[in-house]
Design a protein around this motif. Structure first.
Motif, PDB file in Angstrom:
ATOM      1  N   PRO A   1       0.800  -1.238   0.000  1.00 48.57           N
ATOM      2  CA  PRO A   1       0.000   0.000   0.000  1.00 48.57           C
ATOM      3  C   PRO A   1       0.826   1.277   0.000  1.00 48.57           C
ATOM      4  CG  PRO A   1      -0.889  -1.587   1.560  1.00 48.57           C
ATOM      5  CD  PRO A   1       0.430  -2.118   1.121  1.00 48.57           C
ATOM      6  N   PHE A   2       2.108   1.180   0.329  1.00 54.98           N
ATOM      7  CA  PHE A   2       2.956   2.364   0.398  1.00 54.98           C
ATOM      8  C   PHE A   2       3.947   2.430  -0.755  1.00 54.98           C
ATOM      9  CE2 PHE A   2       1.432   1.238   4.574  1.00 54.98           C
ATOM     10  CZ  PHE A   2       0.708   2.382   4.874  1.00 54.98           C
ATOM     11  N   LEU A   3       3.681   1.649  -1.791  1.00 57.26           N
ATOM     12  CA  LEU A   3       4.397   1.765  -3.060  1.00 57.26           C
ATOM     13  C   LEU A   3       3.518   2.539  -4.033  1.00 57.26           C
ATOM     14  CD1 LEU A   3       5.612  -1.935  -3.532  1.00 57.26           C
ATOM     15  CD2 LEU A   3       6.939  -0.029  -2.582  1.00 57.26           C
ATOM     16  N   ILE A   4       4.115   3.397  -4.826  1.00 62.57           N
ATOM     17  CA  ILE A   4       3.389   4.078  -5.897  1.00 62.57           C
ATOM     18  C   ILE A   4       3.571   3.236  -7.151  1.00 62.57           C
ATOM     19  CG2 ILE A   4       3.161   6.176  -7.275  1.00 62.57           C
ATOM     20  CD1 ILE A   4       4.249   7.753  -4.930  1.00 62.57           C
ATOM     21  N   THR A   5       2.521   2.536  -7.540  1.00 66.42           N
ATOM     22  CA  THR A   5       2.570   1.573  -8.627  1.00 66.42           C
ATOM     23  C   THR A   5       1.563   1.945  -9.717  1.00 66.42           C
ATOM     24  OG1 THR A   5       0.870   0.167  -7.657  1.00 66.42           O
ATOM     25  CG2 THR A   5       3.153  -0.223  -6.950  1.00 66.42           C
ATOM     26  N   MET A   6       1.449   1.074 -10.704  1.00 62.15           N
ATOM     27  CA  MET A   6       0.437   1.270 -11.729  1.00 62.15           C
ATOM     28  C   MET A   6      -0.954   1.312 -11.114  1.00 62.15           C
ATOM     29  SD  MET A   6      -0.643  -1.116 -15.010  1.00 62.15           S
ATOM     30  CE  MET A   6       0.939  -1.054 -15.838  1.00 62.15           C
ATOM     31  N   ASP A   7      -1.204   0.434 -10.148  1.00 67.88           N
ATOM     32  CA  ASP A   7      -2.513   0.416  -9.482  1.00 67.88           C
ATOM     33  C   ASP A   7      -2.798   1.748  -8.793  1.00 67.88           C
ATOM     34  OD1 ASP A   7      -3.034  -2.143 -10.288  1.00 67.88           O
ATOM     35  OD2 ASP A   7      -2.344  -3.080  -8.426  1.00 67.88           O
TER      36      ASP A   7
ATOM     37  N   LYS B   1      -5.986   4.188  -9.882  1.00 65.30           N
ATOM     38  CA  LYS B   1      -7.046   4.478  -8.915  1.00 65.30           C
ATOM     39  C   LYS B   1      -7.174   5.970  -8.612  1.00 65.30           C
ATOM     40  CE  LYS B   1      -6.734  -0.043  -6.665  1.00 65.30           C
ATOM     41  NZ  LYS B   1      -6.311  -0.791  -5.438  1.00 65.30           N
ATOM     42  N   SER B   2      -6.299   6.780  -9.197  1.00 64.55           N
ATOM     43  CA  SER B   2      -6.312   8.227  -8.967  1.00 64.55           C
ATOM     44  C   SER B   2      -7.062   8.936 -10.087  1.00 64.55           C
ATOM     45  CB  SER B   2      -4.874   8.753  -8.895  1.00 64.55           C
ATOM     46  OG  SER B   2      -4.269   8.697 -10.180  1.00 64.55           O
ATOM     47  N   GLU B   3      -7.110  10.268 -10.019  1.00 64.04           N
ATOM     48  CA  GLU B   3      -7.766  11.022 -11.087  1.00 64.04           C
ATOM     49  C   GLU B   3      -7.043  10.859 -12.410  1.00 64.04           C
ATOM     50  OE1 GLU B   3      -6.401  14.426  -8.299  1.00 64.04           O
ATOM     51  OE2 GLU B   3      -6.474  12.246  -8.122  1.00 64.04           O
ATOM     52  N   VAL B   4      -5.737  10.552 -12.351  1.00 63.60           N
ATOM     53  CA  VAL B   4      -4.995  10.289 -13.583  1.00 63.60           C
ATOM     54  C   VAL B   4      -5.539   9.029 -14.245  1.00 63.60           C
ATOM     55  CG1 VAL B   4      -2.728   9.835 -14.592  1.00 63.60           C
ATOM     56  CG2 VAL B   4      -2.934  11.407 -12.651  1.00 63.60           C
ATOM     57  N   GLY B   5      -5.882   8.042 -13.426  1.00 65.62           N
ATOM     58  CA  GLY B   5      -6.472   6.813 -13.964  1.00 65.62           C
ATOM     59  C   GLY B   5      -7.782   7.090 -14.675  1.00 65.62           C
ATOM     60  N   SER B   6      -8.581   7.989 -14.136  1.00 69.11           N
ATOM     61  CA  SER B   6      -9.847   8.348 -14.785  1.00 69.11           C
ATOM     62  C   SER B   6      -9.594   8.952 -16.161  1.00 69.11           C
ATOM     63  CB  SER B   6     -10.616   9.342 -13.910  1.00 69.11           C
ATOM     64  OG  SER B   6     -10.924   8.776 -12.652  1.00 69.11           O
ATOM     65  N   LEU B   7      -8.569   9.792 -16.263  1.00 68.66           N
ATOM     66  CA  LEU B   7      -8.212  10.383 -17.555  1.00 68.66           C
ATOM     67  C   LEU B   7      -7.744   9.316 -18.534  1.00 68.66           C
ATOM     68  CD1 LEU B   7      -6.256  13.567 -16.378  1.00 68.66           C
ATOM     69  CD2 LEU B   7      -8.561  13.481 -17.334  1.00 68.66           C
ATOM     70  N   LEU B   8      -6.929   8.395 -18.030  1.00 71.03           N
ATOM     71  CA  LEU B   8      -6.409   7.320 -18.881  1.00 71.03           C
ATOM     72  C   LEU B   8      -7.533   6.449 -19.432  1.00 71.03           C
ATOM     73  CD1 LEU B   8      -3.368   6.279 -16.661  1.00 71.03           C
ATOM     74  CD2 LEU B   8      -3.198   7.216 -18.970  1.00 71.03           C
ATOM     75  N   LYS B   9      -8.522   6.177 -18.617  1.00 64.65           N
ATOM     76  CA  LYS B   9      -9.626   5.308 -19.020  1.00 64.65           C
ATOM     77  C   LYS B   9     -10.570   5.976 -20.012  1.00 64.65           C
ATOM     78  CE  LYS B   9      -9.330   2.891 -14.605  1.00 64.65           C
ATOM     79  NZ  LYS B   9      -9.898   2.701 -13.249  1.00 64.65           N
ATOM     80  N   ARG B  10     -10.570   7.309 -20.043  1.00 62.08           N
ATOM     81  CA  ARG B  10     -11.434   8.040 -20.967  1.00 62.08           C
ATOM     82  C   ARG B  10     -10.746   8.363 -22.295  1.00 62.08           C
ATOM     83  NH1 ARG B  10     -12.691  11.562 -16.472  1.00 62.08           N
ATOM     84  NH2 ARG B  10     -11.564  13.224 -17.577  1.00 62.08           N
ATOM     85  N   SER B  11      -9.417   8.305 -22.278  1.00 65.81           N
ATOM     86  CA  SER B  11      -8.662   8.753 -23.445  1.00 65.81           C
ATOM     87  C   SER B  11      -8.451   7.634 -24.462  1.00 65.81           C
ATOM     88  CB  SER B  11      -7.304   9.296 -23.001  1.00 65.81           C
ATOM     89  OG  SER B  11      -6.520   9.692 -24.113  1.00 65.81           O
ATOM     90  N   HIS B  12      -8.385   8.018 -25.726  1.00 68.28           N
ATOM     91  CA  HIS B  12      -8.050   7.056 -26.778  1.00 68.28           C
ATOM     92  C   HIS B  12      -6.537   6.962 -26.955  1.00 68.28           C
ATOM     93  CE1 HIS B  12      -7.880  10.919 -28.888  1.00 68.28           C
ATOM     94  NE2 HIS B  12      -7.085  10.339 -29.759  1.00 68.28           N
TER      95      HIS B  12
END
Length: 319
Positions: free
Chosen positions: A70-76, A80-91
């Protein structure tokens, strides 16, 4: 990761220590109940700067540090962050280091509101890699090294341009090149190898990386022998050492068997007595010298090399 052994005057038999900054104290408090191994303490050393000191003897085979997942900054973490939301919406797809760069910048702007702030605020504000040097200073390098640096800077600009294109539809997030460069080298110089599954939202290239708070305070030594891996049994990223350290010694790890060229470009330092260093010779320079010496059959040898596409990258160990 942390700075390495520098060519500075050694003070005393053991490394001298000075007071910790408030930021390092906060980081230590933040991680104290999370990091498995309370015997390592952030310390300022005269010859390396920040590093980790052991409060007890360490023996070959010991686990010197273990960071829970939980204290590693990983792909997960990123997905799970707002960046992930952008990634999931982008082509458009970014690689993980690009996505993590955006994540780090956004979290740094949140400051105390970010759960990662105790870690982010101890990250360096700048780096000694050539990407931060003045153009006039880069001209001092050899032809071969200058070409490598120029190619790396070109790639850096491409990665930035791809991020700007990715964020073009998001008016809330604006990233300058200086912000990008800072975050990129925070990741580039401090990330660990962390195997992760592929994601439909992240490009597969360079996806096996993570940031490990506290662990990245460990400095580099060519004599360090370590084994680093994620332990699925205790859900921690662990580093095992095969060296011995006395009480109050600085604990070192190895970033890999790298030449000074690699260390300078990726981490911003060189080692005066680096056993892995090499001299790099330019193929065209070798041909020119051979021609000046009137060596026999040089044109024929050159033709054989070119027709058979033989590797022209020449390295010599620096003994």
């Amino acid at each position: 990761m942390g700075r390495t052994l520098r060519h500075r005057k050694r003070i005393g038999k053991r490394l001298a220590r000075s007071a910790l900054s408030d930021e390092l104290k906060d980081l230590f408090k933040w991680l104290k109940m999370k990091v498995i191994n309370h015997n390592l303490r952030p310390t300022m050393f005269h010859d390396t700067g920040r590093g980790l000191m052991t409060k007890r003897p360490i023996y070959p085979g010991d686990i010197i540090i273990a960071i829970p997942k939980p204290f590693l900054i990983t792909m997960d973490t990123v997905l799970k962050s707002e960046v992930g939301s952008l990634l999931k919406r982008s082509h458009l797809k970014l690689n993980l280091q690009q996505a993590m760069t955006i994540f780090l910048i956004i979290e740094s702007e949140k400051q105390e509101e970010s759960v990662w702030w105790p870690y982010i605020k101890v990250l360096p504000e700048t780096f000694d890699t050539p990407a931060f040097w003045k153009p006039s200073d880069l001209c001092l390098f050899s032809k071969n090294l200058y070409k490598k640096i120029f190619a790396a800077l070109k790639d850096l600009q491409t990665f930035y341009d791809e991020i700007i294109l990715f964020l073009s539809s998001c008016k809330e997030i604006k990233i300058t090149f200086n912000e990008f460069r800072w975050a990129w080298y925070c990741i580039n110089s401090r990330s660990i190898y962390y195997d992760c599954d592929s994601s439909p939202y992240i490009a597969d290239t360079n996806k096996n990386i993570a940031l490990a708070p506290f662990l990245d305070l460990l400095n580099h030594s060519t004599t360090a022998e370590v084994e680093a891996a994620f332990n699925k049994n205790n859900n921690c990223f662990e580093i095992k050492t095969y060296n011995s350290f006395r009480k109050y010694d600085q604990v070192f790890i190895s970033y890999g068997a790298h030449s000074n060229t690699h260390l300078l470009m990726e981490y911003g330092f060189i080692l005066p007595d680096n056993p892995h260093d090499v001299y790099e010779l330019d193929y065209d320079e070798i041909v020119r010298v051979a021609q000046n010496l009137n060596l026999q059959y040089i044109d024929r040898k050159k033709r054989i090399i070119e027709e058979n596409n033989i590797n022209r990258f020449v390295l010599f160990p620096n003994f």
